[in-house]
Motif scaffolding. Structure first.
Motif, PDB file in Angstrom:
ATOM      1  N   PHE A 226       0.911  -1.154  -0.110  1.00  0.00           N
ATOM      2  CA  PHE A 226      -0.119  -0.018  -0.066  1.00  0.00           C
ATOM      3  C   PHE A 226       0.827   1.334   0.025  1.00  0.00           C
ATOM      4  O   PHE A 226       0.422   2.217  -0.305  1.00  0.00           O
ATOM      5  N   LEU A 227       2.118   1.144   0.483  1.00  0.00           N
ATOM      6  CA  LEU A 227       3.093   2.321   0.380  1.00  0.00           C
ATOM      7  C   LEU A 227       3.442   2.742  -1.194  1.00  0.00           C
ATOM      8  O   LEU A 227       3.154   3.697  -1.476  1.00  0.00           O
ATOM      9  N   VAL A 228       3.788   1.644  -1.857  1.00  0.00           N
ATOM     10  CA  VAL A 228       4.078   1.707  -3.189  1.00  0.00           C
ATOM     11  C   VAL A 228       3.118   1.893  -4.192  1.00  0.00           C
ATOM     12  O   VAL A 228       3.326   2.274  -5.404  1.00  0.00           O
ATOM     13  N   ARG A 229       1.712   1.695  -3.891  1.00  0.00           N
ATOM     14  CA  ARG A 229       0.743   1.760  -5.002  1.00  0.00           C
ATOM     15  C   ARG A 229       0.522   3.277  -5.453  1.00  0.00           C
ATOM     16  O   ARG A 229      -0.011   3.578  -6.407  1.00  0.00           O
ATOM     17  N   ARG A 230       0.827   4.305  -4.564  1.00  0.00           N
ATOM     18  CA  ARG A 230       0.637   5.542  -4.875  1.00  0.00           C
ATOM     19  C   ARG A 230       1.677   5.962  -6.078  1.00  0.00           C
ATOM     20  O   ARG A 230       1.430   7.116  -6.693  1.00  0.00           O
ATOM     21  N   TYR A 231       2.499   5.256  -6.276  1.00  0.00           N
ATOM     22  CA  TYR A 231       3.552   5.434  -7.357  1.00  0.00           C
ATOM     23  C   TYR A 231       3.386   4.503  -8.487  1.00  0.00           C
ATOM     24  O   TYR A 231       4.144   4.479  -9.711  1.00  0.00           O
ATOM     25  N   LEU A 232       2.163   3.810  -8.322  1.00  0.00           N
ATOM     26  CA  LEU A 232       1.946   2.626  -9.332  1.00  0.00           C
ATOM     27  C   LEU A 232       2.896   1.673  -9.577  1.00  0.00           C
ATOM     28  O   LEU A 232       3.245   1.371 -10.805  1.00  0.00           O
TER      29      LEU A 232
END
Length: 273
Positions: A226-232
């Motif tokens: 969920f941390l890296v999802r913002r960077y796709l």
């Protein structure tokens, strides 16, 4: 020979079982190639090589800020939470499940509550756990316990209730007390069912673990996804999902093998799982 009676040998079974995995990987590779042919910068379906590179980077390259090997730190944190949550749930299943399965008074006391509690969507309890227990490890472990213990308690209790009534009557006829009957007749036959209940509880346990880590954590497999999802960053997310699946499968297989080795008599009929 009828098709229902044809059983493949071990090698053939392995080859047949590998076909769906090969088809899934092949389909993904084709879809990824098509998307990247239209848009080389596409992030939705990264190539298999890009995911392998990202996974290797997370596993063998130290993070520049913390100096940690993120994959292993996340894995250790998640497995620790999973272990404590499942251990507590298993303990509750042994105690409460045995009371429900053995004692009619215990069944009358606990069964309605366990049945009602099992209907509560565990994820809705997460805000309450965070308020009561704080944002630390206790709330995350608590969610696993809340989500898996009722299922395991009911599975263990039902397994005890399904024991042949003749064994109970025979033990009582020979003068066994309730404690002796529990220790010498019920509990020895309960352990393989407990392992089976733990295996059943692993699937929701992983769901609740990832959910809790996504909301409040600083490390863990769910937190990283969920941390890296913002960077796709799908080249990280997909390998992490696959890694969680591999861990879950290995744990399930280890428990299955342990059950067969310790309690072979419980696996005499059928192929087992």
């Amino acid at each position: 020979m009828r098709l229902i009676n044809r059983k493949p040998d071990r090698v053939v079974a392995i080859l047949i079982g590998a076909i769906p995995f090969a088809l899934a990987i092949g389909s993904y590779a084709v879809g990824s190639a098509i998307r990247r042919a239209e848009n080389p910068a596409d992030k939705l379906l990264p190539s298999l090589s890009a995911m392998a590179e990202a996974f290797a980077r997370m596993a063998v390259e130290a993070d520049k800020r913390s100096g940690d090997y993120l994959l292993w730190v996340d894995t250790a944190a998640s497995l620790e939470r999973l272990f404590y949550g499942m251990a507590i749930a298993a303990l509750l299943a042994v105690v409460i499940g045995a009371v429900i399965g053995i004692l009619p008074l215990g069944r009358a006391f606990f069964s309605p509550f366990v049945a009602a509690f099992s209907l509560i969507p565990p994820i809705t309890v997460l805000p309450i756990l965070f308020i009561v227990l704080g944002l630390g490890e206790a709330a995350k472990v608590g969610l696993i316990v809340v989500g898996t213990a009722p299922l395991m308690i009911r599975a263990v209790a039902q397994a005890i209730l399904d024991l042949p009534r003749e064994e109970i009557i025979r033990a009582q006829t020979l003068g066994a007390s309730s404690l002796q009957l529990t220790m010498r007749v019920v509990l020895p036959q309960m352990w393989p069912h407990l392992i089976r209940a733990v295996r059943m509880g692993l699937v929701p346990a992983w769901i609740f673990l990832v959910s809790a880590e996504a909301i409040a954590a600083t490390e863990g497999l769910g937190y990283r996804i969920f941390l890296v999802r913002r960077y796709l960053a799908m080249d990280v997310i997909i390998p992490y999902v696959v890694w969680i699946t591999v861990l879950a499968y290995v744990i399930d297989r280890v428990l299955a093998i342990l059950s067969r080795r310790l309690f072979p008599w419980a696996h005499l009929t059928g192929d087992g799982l």
